[in-house]
Design a protein around this motif. Structure first.
Motif, PDB file in Angstrom:
ATOM      1  N   GLN A   1       0.822  -1.200   0.000  1.00  0.00           N
ATOM      2  CA  GLN A   1       0.000   0.000   0.000  1.00  0.00           C
ATOM      3  C   GLN A   1       0.862   1.259   0.000  1.00  0.00           C
ATOM      4  OE1 GLN A   1      -2.464  -0.835   3.430  1.00  0.00           O
ATOM      5  NE2 GLN A   1      -4.156  -1.607   2.170  1.00  0.00           N
ATOM      6  N   GLU A   2       1.963   1.228   0.764  1.00  0.00           N
ATOM      7  CA  GLU A   2       2.868   2.380   0.803  1.00  0.00           C
ATOM      8  C   GLU A   2       3.506   2.618  -0.574  1.00  0.00           C
ATOM      9  OE1 GLU A   2       3.453   4.607   3.181  1.00  0.00           O
ATOM     10  OE2 GLU A   2       1.930   3.654   4.421  1.00  0.00           O
TER      11      GLU A   2
ATOM     12  N   LYS B   1       1.026   4.156  -2.912  1.00  0.00           N
ATOM     13  CA  LYS B   1       0.896   5.600  -2.679  1.00  0.00           C
ATOM     14  C   LYS B   1       2.020   6.358  -3.373  1.00  0.00           C
ATOM     15  CE  LYS B   1      -1.336   5.211   1.875  1.00  0.00           C
ATOM     16  NZ  LYS B   1      -1.131   5.418   3.341  1.00  0.00           N
ATOM     17  N   GLU B   2       3.229   5.805  -3.313  1.00  0.00           N
ATOM     18  CA  GLU B   2       4.372   6.444  -3.970  1.00  0.00           C
ATOM     19  C   GLU B   2       4.170   6.507  -5.483  1.00  0.00           C
ATOM     20  OE1 GLU B   2       8.087   4.736  -2.890  1.00  0.00           O
ATOM     21  OE2 GLU B   2       7.865   5.157  -0.756  1.00  0.00           O
TER      22      GLU B   2
ATOM     23  N   LYS C   1       1.279   6.630  -7.012  1.00  0.00           N
ATOM     24  CA  LYS C   1       0.240   7.638  -7.244  1.00  0.00           C
ATOM     25  C   LYS C   1       0.843   9.033  -7.246  1.00  0.00           C
ATOM     26  CE  LYS C   1      -4.164   9.350  -5.413  1.00  0.00           C
ATOM     27  NZ  LYS C   1      -5.181   9.187  -4.341  1.00  0.00           N
TER      28      LYS C   1
END
Length: 225
Positions: free
Chosen positions: A129-130, A133-134, A136
């Motif tokens: 998930q992290e 996010k990066e 995105k």
């Protein structure tokens, strides 16, 4: 050296998904060190062989372009993890990490993180998930580079810095970037960044003392076109 299970920093990254026993194990094999301002934590093309947890301080992640200029990809702050992408892909680092101020970092060896990725589904999901996010954020940067003017991009950087970093008693940002750093963040020549920052200052959007910057008109920066 603080123990991972007692460290508040882990609450800001994927390590929060690990249980006490795993954190105690990691504490037994991690190494902590202080990094001086300007020191390179790792270079583009190096094998990182683990992840770094940022306990204190700020560093920049940059990539050398074909014309020999550094492009700052991201600023890394307290609580962030770096190196996990190279670890998961089993490739050499695609970026260089350089301290922007004095830092304290903890290094966790690759085999320990891979053990947790293999055996802890919650930890694996959290790290995925992290990284999502990066990706995105990277997508948004690409669009901004294509559609926004340099002036707008520099205004966005100042807004981001104001939202992300602490200020001193006089309201100046505690993170100190060189004019070259500002230029590398928005993908322009240093001279252009200096000229735009000067325009922002004359317009009352910011004030400066040396390399220190204070945001005077946040809404004005949001309206820059």
């Amino acid at each position: 050296m603080s123990k991972c299970d007692q460290c508040i920093i882990r609450q800001f990254n994927s390590l929060r998904a690990l249980g006490k026993d795993d954190l105690i194990r990691i504490s037994g094999c991690k190494t902590s060190r202080y990094v001086s301002k300007g020191e390179i934590i790792f270079r583009e093309g190096e094998s990182v062989n683990g992840v770094y947890c940022i306990k204190d301080g700020v560093c920049k992640l940059s990539k050398l372009s074909s014309n020999g200029k550094d492009q700052i990809v991201k600023l890394i702050v307290r609580g962030d993890l770096i190196g996990q992408r190279s670890l998961v892909s089993d490739e050499k680092s695609n970026l260089t990490a350089i301290a922007l101020n004095d830092m304290e970092v903890c290094f966790i060896p690759k085999n320990e993180i891979m053990n947790d990725l293999t055996n802890n589904a919650r930890f694996s999901l959290d790290m995925l998930q992290e990284m999502a996010k990066e990706l995105k954020i990277a997508d948004n940067v690409i669009v901004d580079m294509a559609q926004k003017s340099v002036k707008q991009r520099l205004a966005d950087v100042l807004i981001y810095l104001n939202e992300t970093f602490d200020k001193d008693k006089d309201g100046f940002l505690k993170v100190v970037l060189s004019r070259e750093d500002y230029a590398n963040l928005v993908g322009t020549a240093t001279e252009s960044a200096i000229r735009i920052l000067s325009q922002f200052k004359k317009s009352g959007l910011i004030s400066t003392t040396g390399k220190h910057v204070k945001i005077e008109d946040l809404e004005g920066l949001r309206r820059v076109d």
